[in-house]
Motif scaffolding. Structure first.
Motif, short mmCIF file in Angstrom:
data_model
loop_
_atom_site.label_atom_id
_atom_site.label_comp_id
_atom_site.label_asym_id
_atom_site.label_seq_id
_atom_site.Cartn_x
_atom_site.Cartn_y
_atom_site.Cartn_z
N MET A 182 0.85 -1.19 0.00
CA MET A 182 0.00 0.00 0.00
C MET A 182 0.89 1.24 0.00
SD MET A 182 -2.87 1.17 2.82
CE MET A 182 -3.94 -0.20 2.41
N PRO A 183 0.58 2.26 -0.81
CA PRO A 183 1.38 3.47 -0.82
C PRO A 183 1.46 4.09 0.56
CG PRO A 183 -0.16 3.45 -2.65
CD PRO A 183 -0.51 2.30 -1.79
N THR A 184 2.60 4.72 0.84
CA THR A 184 2.83 5.29 2.17
C THR A 184 1.74 6.27 2.58
OG1 THR A 184 5.20 5.08 1.86
CG2 THR A 184 4.45 6.60 3.57
N GLU A 185 1.27 7.09 1.60
CA GLU A 185 0.31 8.13 1.96
C GLU A 185 -1.05 7.56 2.34
OE1 GLU A 185 0.36 7.74 -2.60
OE2 GLU A 185 1.80 7.78 -0.93
N LEU A 186 -1.30 6.24 2.07
CA LEU A 186 -2.59 5.65 2.41
C LEU A 186 -2.52 4.79 3.67
CD1 LEU A 186 -3.98 4.57 -1.08
CD2 LEU A 186 -4.53 6.61 0.24
N ARG A 187 -1.34 4.65 4.25
CA ARG A 187 -1.21 3.75 5.39
C ARG A 187 -1.94 4.24 6.63
NH1 ARG A 187 5.18 2.25 4.56
NH2 ARG A 187 4.87 0.90 2.74
N GLU A 188 -2.23 5.51 6.69
CA GLU A 188 -2.94 6.02 7.86
C GLU A 188 -4.45 5.94 7.69
OE1 GLU A 188 -1.42 9.51 9.82
OE2 GLU A 188 0.30 9.51 8.49
N TYR A 189 -4.91 5.30 6.63
CA TYR A 189 -6.33 5.15 6.37
C TYR A 189 -6.76 3.71 6.59
CZ TYR A 189 -6.23 9.69 3.98
OH TYR A 189 -6.09 11.01 3.67
N GLU A 190 -8.03 3.54 6.91
CA GLU A 190 -8.62 2.20 6.94
C GLU A 190 -10.02 2.28 6.35
OE1 GLU A 190 -9.84 0.61 10.74
OE2 GLU A 190 -9.48 2.54 11.70
N GLU A 191 -10.46 1.22 5.73
CA GLU A 191 -11.77 1.19 5.10
C GLU A 191 -12.85 1.03 6.16
OE1 GLU A 191 -14.29 -1.52 1.88
OE2 GLU A 191 -12.15 -1.88 2.19
N VAL A 192 -13.86 1.91 6.13
CA VAL A 192 -14.96 1.82 7.09
C VAL A 192 -16.29 1.50 6.41
CG1 VAL A 192 -13.83 3.40 8.68
CG2 VAL A 192 -15.40 4.32 6.99
N GLY A 193 -16.32 1.57 5.09
CA GLY A 193 -17.55 1.26 4.37
C GLY A 193 -17.34 1.46 2.88
N PHE A 194 -18.38 1.16 2.12
CA PHE A 194 -18.25 1.30 0.67
C PHE A 194 -19.62 1.46 0.01
CE2 PHE A 194 -18.48 -3.24 1.61
CZ PHE A 194 -19.47 -3.69 0.73
N LEU A 195 -19.57 2.00 -1.17
CA LEU A 195 -20.71 2.13 -2.07
C LEU A 195 -20.28 1.48 -3.37
CD1 LEU A 195 -23.44 3.74 -1.76
CD2 LEU A 195 -22.40 5.49 -3.19
N LYS A 196 -20.98 0.44 -3.81
CA LYS A 196 -20.53 -0.33 -4.97
C LYS A 196 -21.66 -0.52 -5.98
CE LYS A 196 -19.72 -4.74 -4.45
NZ LYS A 196 -19.03 -6.01 -4.06
N TYR A 197 -21.35 -0.30 -7.25
CA TYR A 197 -22.28 -0.58 -8.34
C TYR A 197 -21.67 -1.71 -9.17
CZ TYR A 197 -24.43 3.81 -7.00
OH TYR A 197 -25.05 4.81 -6.29
N SER A 198 -22.40 -2.81 -9.29
CA SER A 198 -21.89 -3.98 -9.98
C SER A 198 -22.93 -4.53 -10.94
CB SER A 198 -21.48 -5.06 -8.97
OG SER A 198 -22.59 -5.40 -8.14
N GLY A 199 -22.48 -5.41 -11.84
CA GLY A 199 -23.38 -6.00 -12.82
C GLY A 199 -22.70 -6.11 -14.17
N GLU A 200 -23.45 -6.54 -15.16
CA GLU A 200 -22.89 -6.68 -16.50
C GLU A 200 -22.41 -5.32 -17.00
OE1 GLU A 200 -25.56 -8.54 -19.20
OE2 GLU A 200 -26.01 -10.22 -17.85
N GLY A 201 -21.23 -5.31 -17.57
CA GLY A 201 -20.69 -4.07 -18.11
C GLY A 201 -19.98 -3.22 -17.09
N MET A 202 -20.01 -3.64 -15.78
CA MET A 202 -19.37 -2.84 -14.74
C MET A 202 -18.02 -3.42 -14.32
SD MET A 202 -21.40 -0.31 -14.13
CE MET A 202 -20.63 0.28 -12.66
N GLN A 203 -17.62 -4.58 -14.94
CA GLN A 203 -16.39 -5.24 -14.52
C GLN A 203 -15.16 -4.37 -14.69
OE1 GLN A 203 -18.71 -6.52 -16.43
NE2 GLN A 203 -19.39 -8.47 -15.58
N SER A 204 -15.19 -3.48 -15.68
CA SER A 204 -14.03 -2.62 -15.93
C SER A 204 -13.95 -1.46 -14.95
CB SER A 204 -14.08 -2.08 -17.36
OG SER A 204 -15.24 -1.27 -17.54
N GLY A 205 -15.00 -1.27 -14.18
CA GLY A 205 -15.00 -0.18 -13.21
C GLY A 205 -15.29 1.17 -13.84
N VAL A 206 -15.81 1.18 -15.08
CA VAL A 206 -16.10 2.43 -15.78
C VAL A 206 -17.57 2.78 -15.61
CG1 VAL A 206 -16.16 3.60 -18.01
CG2 VAL A 206 -14.28 2.03 -17.47
#
Length: 319
Positions: free
Chosen positions: A1-25
């Motif tokens: 993990m990059p140094t500048e992100l080491r002081e962060y931790e994941e607390v939640g997420f918002l995710k959109y998934s499905g056909e055509g979303m695999q590329s993350g676009v």
């Protein structure tokens, strides 16, 4: 993990998934709507935990991740370092001075993400954006749960504190996040507790529940015309919220919430009646906003609240 992100931790997420979303676009308009909606919701729930966060200027850090289109909500491992860079110096000093330092911003963000996914669960469970039926309140260890029932009688235990927040929230809080759901685009809202994840999904068939355009301030007809201005009334309903700042309580009555103001004293006098069916007595006013224009929704000036079911352990505004 990059140094500048080491002081962060994941607390939640918002995710959109499905056909055509695999590329993350995803299109810019949808991404903007999702992130704006997430930011607004988290700020609202943060402010419920600390009034200071309703006035301070601060940033909520997120990081996008491919594989689907996912926005990770990040908390700081400590209040300082990289996490503090998004804050104005004055705001940072203010945070260090007040009681909120005992909670921690990471804790607040995680709890806000938890409240967000519980809100989606309640709406999906009841098929209603508000006006939920509370069957009972149960203390389970250090947590008090409100048991929310749906039209089938099915029960969903929800943290009582969150239910109180939901009754204070602006209408359609999830609309910006849910409006971009499609047949091939499913929304998942998650709260992260280390290795444990609590989440809820919203598919296209759920979308109408969150896109409800009904506004309590805009009604075609006068609500409850039988409650005439200046008359005394007795109503049986359920007290669902209390606000010491405005000295008001909300009475759920026939699917609507009537604002109630004590004729004397503080609303704390009604704290043991929260979420109980009650008979309330008081004077009706329809000129709370303008003495020359009648309000569509009545307000009750309470003279008496009589609980109709026993439950002496409930706490409306804390100890």
């Amino acid at each position: 993990m990059p140094t500048e992100l080491r002081e962060y931790e994941e607390v939640g997420f918002l995710k959109y998934s499905g056909e055509g979303m695999q590329s993350g676009v995803i299109d810019a308009g949808s991404a903007g709507s999702a992130l704006t909606g997430l930011d607004e919701a988290l700020r609202f729930f943060n402010a419920q935990q600390s009034p200071d966060l309703a006035t301070l200027s601060y940033d909520i850090p997120v990081q996008t991740r491919a594989g689907s289109w996912e926005a990770l909500v990040l908390g700081g491992m400590a209040l300082g370092g990289a996490f503090a860079l998004g804050y104005a110096k004055k705001a940072g000093e203010k945070l260090a001075e007040n009681d909120f330092k005992d909670i921690g911003l990471t804790h607040a963000l995680r709890k806000s993400m938890s409240a967000l996914q519980w809100l989606a669960k309640v709406i999906k469970h009841t098929k209603r954006p508000r006006g939920w039926e509370i069957a009972r309140v149960e203390p389970i260890g250090p947590i008090t749960l409100a048991v929310v029932t749906n039209s089938k009688g099915e029960e969903l235990p929800v943290p009582l504190e969150y239910i109180q927040w939901f009754h204070q929230m602006p209408p359609r809080l999830l609309l910006k996040m849910t409006s971009i759901v499609r047949t091939d685009r499913i929304l998942t809202i998650g709260a992260v507790y280390g290795s444990k994840v609590e989440q809820v999904t919203i598919a296209e068939e759920d979308k109408p529940l969150f896109n409800n355009t009904e506004d309590e301030d805009i009604e075609e007809d006068v609500l409850f015309p039988e409650l005439v201005h200046g008359t005394n009334a007795q109503i049986v309903g359920r007290l669902i919220r209390g606000n010491e700042a405005s000295n008001t309580v909300g009475l759920e009555y026939q699917g609507h919430v009537i604002n109630c103001i004590p004729d004397s004293g503080s609303v704390r006098q009604y704290k043991l009646a929260l979420f109980l069916r009650c008979k309330v007595e008081g004077r009706v006013t329809r000129h709370s906003k303008d003495r020359f224009v009648a309000d569509r929704r009545p307000t009750l000036i309470l003279s008496r609240v009589i609980p109709l079911e026993p439950d002496g352990q409930l706490r409306l505004f804390g100890s």
